[in-house]
Design a protein around this motif. Structure first.
Motif, PDB file in Angstrom:
ATOM      1  N   TYR A 298       3.927 -39.747  10.809  1.00 29.20           N
ATOM      2  CA  TYR A 298       4.750 -40.272   9.701  1.00 29.20           C
ATOM      3  C   TYR A 298       4.016 -41.315   8.851  1.00 29.20           C
ATOM      4  CZ  TYR A 298       8.295 -38.247  12.761  1.00 29.20           C
ATOM      5  OH  TYR A 298       9.021 -37.413  13.571  1.00 29.20           O
ATOM      6  N   TYR A 299       2.735 -41.473   9.075  1.00 27.41           N
ATOM      7  CA  TYR A 299       1.955 -42.435   8.289  1.00 27.41           C
ATOM      8  C   TYR A 299       2.089 -42.178   6.803  1.00 27.41           C
ATOM      9  CZ  TYR A 299      -2.590 -43.786   6.153  1.00 27.41           C
ATOM     10  OH  TYR A 299      -3.578 -44.233   5.327  1.00 27.41           O
ATOM     11  N   SER A 300       2.034 -40.901   6.412  1.00 31.59           N
ATOM     12  CA  SER A 300       2.072 -40.595   4.979  1.00 31.59           C
ATOM     13  C   SER A 300       3.393 -41.025   4.355  1.00 31.59           C
ATOM     14  CB  SER A 300       1.840 -39.104   4.744  1.00 31.59           C
ATOM     15  OG  SER A 300       2.879 -38.326   5.318  1.00 31.59           O
ATOM     16  N   GLU A 301       4.502 -40.802   5.069  1.00 33.46           N
ATOM     17  CA  GLU A 301       5.804 -41.170   4.519  1.00 33.46           C
ATOM     18  C   GLU A 301       5.941 -42.683   4.406  1.00 33.46           C
ATOM     19  OE1 GLU A 301       8.980 -39.128   6.537  1.00 33.46           O
ATOM     20  OE2 GLU A 301       7.781 -37.313   6.723  1.00 33.46           O
ATOM     21  N   ALA A 302       5.446 -43.399   5.409  1.00 34.10           N
ATOM     22  CA  ALA A 302       5.479 -44.862   5.347  1.00 34.10           C
ATOM     23  C   ALA A 302       4.613 -45.373   4.204  1.00 34.10           C
ATOM     24  CB  ALA A 302       5.020 -45.451   6.678  1.00 34.10           C
ATOM     25  N   ALA A 303       3.447 -44.767   4.016  1.00 32.15           N
ATOM     26  CA  ALA A 303       2.535 -45.203   2.956  1.00 32.15           C
ATOM     27  C   ALA A 303       3.126 -44.951   1.573  1.00 32.15           C
ATOM     28  CB  ALA A 303       1.198 -44.487   3.099  1.00 32.15           C
ATOM     29  N   VAL A 304       3.740 -43.800   1.390  1.00 29.15           N
ATOM     30  CA  VAL A 304       4.372 -43.486   0.102  1.00 29.15           C
ATOM     31  C   VAL A 304       5.487 -44.470  -0.189  1.00 29.15           C
ATOM     32  CG1 VAL A 304       5.838 -41.811  -1.088  1.00 29.15           C
ATOM     33  CG2 VAL A 304       3.746 -41.048   0.040  1.00 29.15           C
ATOM     34  N   ASP A 305       6.333 -44.726   0.810  1.00 23.87           N
ATOM     35  CA  ASP A 305       7.461 -45.639   0.644  1.00 23.87           C
ATOM     36  C   ASP A 305       6.985 -47.031   0.259  1.00 23.87           C
ATOM     37  OD1 ASP A 305      10.225 -45.658   0.606  1.00 23.87           O
ATOM     38  OD2 ASP A 305      10.445 -46.215   2.707  1.00 23.87           O
ATOM     39  N   LEU A 306       5.953 -47.516   0.937  1.00 27.86           N
ATOM     40  CA  LEU A 306       5.448 -48.858   0.673  1.00 27.86           C
ATOM     41  C   LEU A 306       4.785 -48.941  -0.690  1.00 27.86           C
ATOM     42  CD1 LEU A 306       4.879 -51.739   1.483  1.00 27.86           C
ATOM     43  CD2 LEU A 306       2.918 -50.939   2.828  1.00 27.86           C
ATOM     44  N   ALA A 307       3.930 -47.985  -1.016  1.00 24.04           N
ATOM     45  CA  ALA A 307       3.252 -48.011  -2.311  1.00 24.04           C
ATOM     46  C   ALA A 307       4.257 -47.923  -3.456  1.00 24.04           C
ATOM     47  CB  ALA A 307       2.241 -46.864  -2.400  1.00 24.04           C
ATOM     48  N   ALA A 308       5.268 -47.076  -3.303  1.00 27.29           N
ATOM     49  CA  ALA A 308       6.273 -46.928  -4.357  1.00 27.29           C
ATOM     50  C   ALA A 308       7.017 -48.243  -4.590  1.00 27.29           C
ATOM     51  CB  ALA A 308       7.253 -45.821  -3.983  1.00 27.29           C
ATOM     52  N   ALA A 309       7.364 -48.936  -3.518  1.00 31.30           N
ATOM     53  CA  ALA A 309       8.084 -50.199  -3.658  1.00 31.30           C
ATOM     54  C   ALA A 309       7.201 -51.264  -4.301  1.00 31.30           C
ATOM     55  CB  ALA A 309       8.578 -50.669  -2.287  1.00 31.30           C
ATOM     56  N   LEU A 310       5.953 -51.349  -3.873  1.00 31.62           N
ATOM     57  CA  LEU A 310       5.050 -52.360  -4.421  1.00 31.62           C
ATOM     58  C   LEU A 310       4.745 -52.124  -5.896  1.00 31.62           C
ATOM     59  CD1 LEU A 310       2.498 -52.652  -1.459  1.00 31.62           C
ATOM     60  CD2 LEU A 310       4.223 -54.346  -2.110  1.00 31.62           C
ATOM     61  N   LEU A 311       4.703 -50.859  -6.287  1.00 30.84           N
ATOM     62  CA  LEU A 311       4.350 -50.509  -7.664  1.00 30.84           C
ATOM     63  C   LEU A 311       5.573 -50.330  -8.560  1.00 30.84           C
ATOM     64  CD1 LEU A 311       1.424 -48.040  -6.897  1.00 30.84           C
ATOM     65  CD2 LEU A 311       1.273 -50.438  -7.609  1.00 30.84           C
ATOM     66  N   GLY A 312       6.753 -50.622  -8.026  1.00 23.57           N
ATOM     67  CA  GLY A 312       7.968 -50.542  -8.830  1.00 23.57           C
ATOM     68  C   GLY A 312       8.407 -49.141  -9.147  1.00 23.57           C
ATOM     69  N   ALA A 313       7.999 -48.183  -8.334  1.00 26.47           N
ATOM     70  CA  ALA A 313       8.348 -46.786  -8.585  1.00 26.47           C
ATOM     71  C   ALA A 313       9.561 -46.333  -7.786  1.00 26.47           C
ATOM     72  CB  ALA A 313       7.153 -45.892  -8.247  1.00 26.47           C
ATOM     73  N   GLY A 314      10.067 -47.188  -6.929  1.00 29.71           N
ATOM     74  CA  GLY A 314      11.196 -46.812  -6.078  1.00 29.71           C
ATOM     75  C   GLY A 314      10.917 -47.248  -4.660  1.00 29.71           C
ATOM     76  N   GLY A 315      11.160 -46.360  -3.713  1.00 24.70           N
ATOM     77  CA  GLY A 315      10.935 -46.696  -2.311  1.00 24.70           C
ATOM     78  C   GLY A 315      12.141 -47.364  -1.694  1.00 24.70           C
ATOM     79  N   SER A 316      12.155 -47.436  -0.377  1.00 27.72           N
ATOM     80  CA  SER A 316      13.268 -48.040   0.346  1.00 27.72           C
ATOM     81  C   SER A 316      13.311 -49.544   0.101  1.00 27.72           C
ATOM     82  CB  SER A 316      13.130 -47.776   1.846  1.00 27.72           C
ATOM     83  OG  SER A 316      13.044 -46.391   2.116  1.00 27.72           O
ATOM     84  N   PRO A 317      14.520 -50.125   0.034  1.00 28.19           N
ATOM     85  CA  PRO A 317      14.599 -51.574  -0.215  1.00 28.19           C
ATOM     86  C   PRO A 317      14.111 -52.412   0.954  1.00 28.19           C
ATOM     87  CG  PRO A 317      16.782 -50.651   0.211  1.00 28.19           C
ATOM     88  CD  PRO A 317      15.848 -49.495   0.095  1.00 28.19           C
ATOM     89  N   TYR A 318      14.220 -51.860   2.183  1.00 30.25           N
ATOM     90  CA  TYR A 318      13.773 -52.586   3.365  1.00 30.25           C
ATOM     91  C   TYR A 318      12.769 -51.732   4.122  1.00 30.25           C
ATOM     92  CZ  TYR A 318      18.100 -55.098   2.365  1.00 30.25           C
ATOM     93  OH  TYR A 318      19.104 -55.802   1.745  1.00 30.25           O
ATOM     94  N   GLN A 319      11.644 -52.356   4.480  1.00 28.19           N
ATOM     95  CA  GLN A 319      10.600 -51.629   5.198  1.00 28.19           C
ATOM     96  C   GLN A 319       9.941 -52.552   6.218  1.00 28.19           C
ATOM     97  OE1 GLN A 319       7.879 -49.434   2.612  1.00 28.19           O
ATOM     98  NE2 GLN A 319       9.355 -49.527   0.935  1.00 28.19           N
ATOM     99  N   VAL A 320       9.461 -51.968   7.315  1.00 26.99           N
ATOM    100  CA  VAL A 320       8.734 -52.747   8.309  1.00 26.99           C
ATOM    101  C   VAL A 320       7.278 -52.837   7.874  1.00 26.99           C
ATOM    102  CG1 VAL A 320       7.920 -52.823  10.689  1.00 26.99           C
ATOM    103  CG2 VAL A 320      10.279 -52.130  10.193  1.00 26.99           C
ATOM    104  N   VAL A 321       6.801 -54.059   7.698  1.00 19.99           N
ATOM    105  CA  VAL A 321       5.437 -54.281   7.231  1.00 19.99           C
ATOM    106  C   VAL A 321       4.830 -55.457   7.981  1.00 19.99           C
ATOM    107  CG1 VAL A 321       5.883 -53.375   4.915  1.00 19.99           C
ATOM    108  CG2 VAL A 321       6.213 -55.826   5.379  1.00 19.99           C
TER     109      VAL A 321
END
Length: 421
Positions: A298-321
Motif C-alpha cells: 500500500y506504499y503507493s496509495e499512501a504516497a499518492v494521498d500524502l503528495a496530493a494533500a501537500l500539493l493542494g490537490a486533495g487527499g485525505s484530511p488526516y494521515q499518519v506521517v
C-alpha cells in the motif's frame, strides 16, 4: 504537476507507478521523473512504468535520468526511496549484529544505525540540491530509517515529511475485519517510526466510536498471528503493536530464528533478480504478482494521498506521517520526530492531539528517541565515540561490551560509506 522519484530504479517502483496510474484523479501528474544512477535497472523499470501508464491511459510523461539535478529541476514534490549500499549493505546489517546476540535488522538496533550513518549524509546532499532547484518543493521521505532521516531533513530546514506503510497496512487490515471502507477507519496510531501502537480504532474520524476492544475480542487471534506475537500479550496490552515491536517483546526468540535461516536481504536480492527479468518482457504492462512479496504494501496509495494533500490537490484530511513533535508527546523534545495521525495540507502536517500514553509505551518511546538523537549526531558528525554512545543508548543493546564490539564491526563493514572512518 511534476513529481520526481529518487531511487526510481528500485524494483518496487512499479508498485508506485501502478498507484499513480490508478489514482490519477487524486494526484494529476503531468511529468514523472525516475532518477537512479543504475542505468540498466532504470531502463528496465522505466520501460515497464511507461507501459503501465499507457495501459491505464495515463496522459503523463515518464522521464528516466541519472542526472539528479536535471531530475529535480522544477519538481513540485520529490519522493526519496533510496538504499545506500544496496542489498549487499543490507545483508551485512542483518548478519554481523547476530554475532553479539543482538537482533540483525535493517532499521532496528545496530543494523539500523549502520543504515542511518550511510544514508543521512546522502539524503541531506540530495535535499540541498532539491532546495536549489525549487525551494517550495516538498520532500517525501520513504527512505529508512524514516524517523532519523526525516529528523535530519527537518533540522536542516527542508520541507519534508516522513512516510511509512505500517499504518496504512493496519488500516486496510482492520477495515477488512470490520467490513467497512478503509477511509472509514481512523487509527489511534502513536509512537516513532517502526515503534508504534494502535491505541484506538475509530469509525468515521477522530471522534468516532472506538472499536478496538471489539477488534481484539473478535479477531485477536488473527491479528496476533499476523504479528507473530501471542494473543494473551495483546489482551494484556489492550492495544495492537506494530510488527516491529516483536524485536523488543520477543528479542531473544527473534535472534534464534534469524540465526537459523537466510537473511531477508538474500531473499529480496533473489526476488529482485527475478523481477528485473520480468520487467524486461515488453509484453508486461502491469505490476507482477511477485512484487507483493517484496514488501511495502500500500506504499503507493499512501504516497499518492500524502503528495496530493501537500500539493493542494486533495487527499485525505488526516494521515499518519512522521512529523516534528512540538509538544504532541510532552515527554519528548519538541524537535523529536514522531509518527502519529496529522492534519495534512499545503502548509505541511499538524499532529493531532494524542491521549496520555501509558508509561509502558512512553518509556520505550523516550528511550528510542534518545537513541535516535545520538544516532543523528553520529551520522552528522561521525566518530567512533558517537557511534558507541548511540549503540549503548539503544534499548536492544545497552551493555558496554556489546556496544564496543558492535561499534568496531559497524565501522569495519561500512568504512567505504563513512567519510570520517
Amino acid at each position: 504537476m511534476k513529481l520526481t522519484v529518487v531511487g526510481g530504479g528500485s524494483t518496487y517502483t512499479p508498485e508506485l507507478i501502478d498507484g499513480f496510474a490508478r489514482l490519477r484523479d487524486t494526484l494529476p501528474i503531468e511529468e514523472l521523473v525516475l532518477v537512479d544512477p543504475a542505468a540498466e535497472r532504470l531502463e528496465l523499470v522505466g520501460g515497464l512504468a511507461r507501459r503501465i501508464f499507457a495501459k491505464q491511459e495515463h496522459p503523463g510523461r515518464i522521464v528516466t535520468t541519472a542526472d539528479l539535478d536535471a531530475g529535480v529541476d522544477g519538481a513540485d514534490a520529490v519522493l526519496l526511496q533510496l538504499r545506500v549500499g544496496g542489498q549487499a549493505a543490507r545483508e551485512q546489517d542483518e548478519t554481523w549484529p547476530l554475532e553479539c546476540g543482538c537482533v540483525g535488522q535493517e532499521t532496528t538496533g545496530a543494523g539500523g544505525l549502520a543504515k542511518a550513518l550511510r544514508t543521512v549524509p546522502v539524503v541531506l546532499d540530495i535535499a540541498e540540491r532539491v532546495r536549489r532547484a525549487n525551494p517550495r518543493a516538498w520532500i517525501i521521505d520513504f527512505t529508512n530509517p524514516v524517523g532519523i532521516v526525516t529528523r535530519a531533513l527537518l533540522q536542516a530546514g527542508h520541507r519534508a515529511v516522513g512516510l511509512c506503510n505500517v499504518a496504512i497496512g493496519f488500516q486496510r487490515k482492520f477495515a477488512g475485519l470490520l467490513g467497512v471502507a478503509p477511509a472509514d477507519v481512523h487509527l489511534g496510531h502513536v509512537g516513532l517510526n517502526h515503534l508504534t501502537w494502535e491505541t484506538g480504532v475509530r469509525l468515521g474520524g477522530p471522534e468516532g466510536e472506538n472499536v478496538l476492544p471489539k477488534l481484539l475480542a473478535e479477531h485477536g487471534d488473527a491479528i496476533a498471528g499476523d504479528l507473530r506475537l501471542p494473543r494473551p500479550l495483546l489482551d494484556r496490552l489492550g492495544v495492537v503493536p506494530s510488527y516491529y515491536l516483536r524485536y523488543y517483546y520477543a528479542h531473544d526468540e527473534v535472534v534464534r530464528e534469524l540465526r537459523t535461516k537466510p537473511s531477508r536481504a538474500a531473499e529480496v536480492a533473489a526476488m529482485e533478480r527475478e523481477l528485473l527479468t520480468m520487467y524486461g518482457d515488453p509484453a508486461l504492462a502491469e505490476k507482477p504478482a511477485l512484487l507483493a512479496k517484496r514488501g511495502g504494501a500500500y506504499y503507493s496509495e499512501a504516497a499518492v494521498d500524502l503528495a496530493a494533500a501537500l500539493l493542494g490537490a486533495g487527499g485525505s484530511p488526516y494521515q499518519v506521517v512522521n512529523a516534528v513533535n512540538r509538544g504532541t508527546l510532552p515527554f519528548l523534545p519538541d524537535d523529536a520526530v514522531i509518527e502519529v495521525q496529522a492534519a495534512v495540507g499545503p502548509n505541511g502536517p499538524v499532529p493531532l492531539p494524542v491521549p496520555e500514553l501509558d508509561p509502558l509505551f512512553a518509556g520505550l518511546v523516550a528511550g528510542v528517541t534518545a537513541y535516535e538523537e545520538l544516532a543523528l549526531e553520529a551520522a552528522l558528525r561521525g566518530g567512533r565515540d558517537r557511534v558507541f554512545r548511540a549503540l549503548l543508548a539503544h534499548p536492544l543493546i545497552g551493555q558496554y561490551a556489546y556496544a564496543d564490539t558492535l561499534t568496531d564491526q559497524l565501522i569495519a563493514h561500512n568504512r567505504e560509506h563513512l567519510a570520517w572512518a
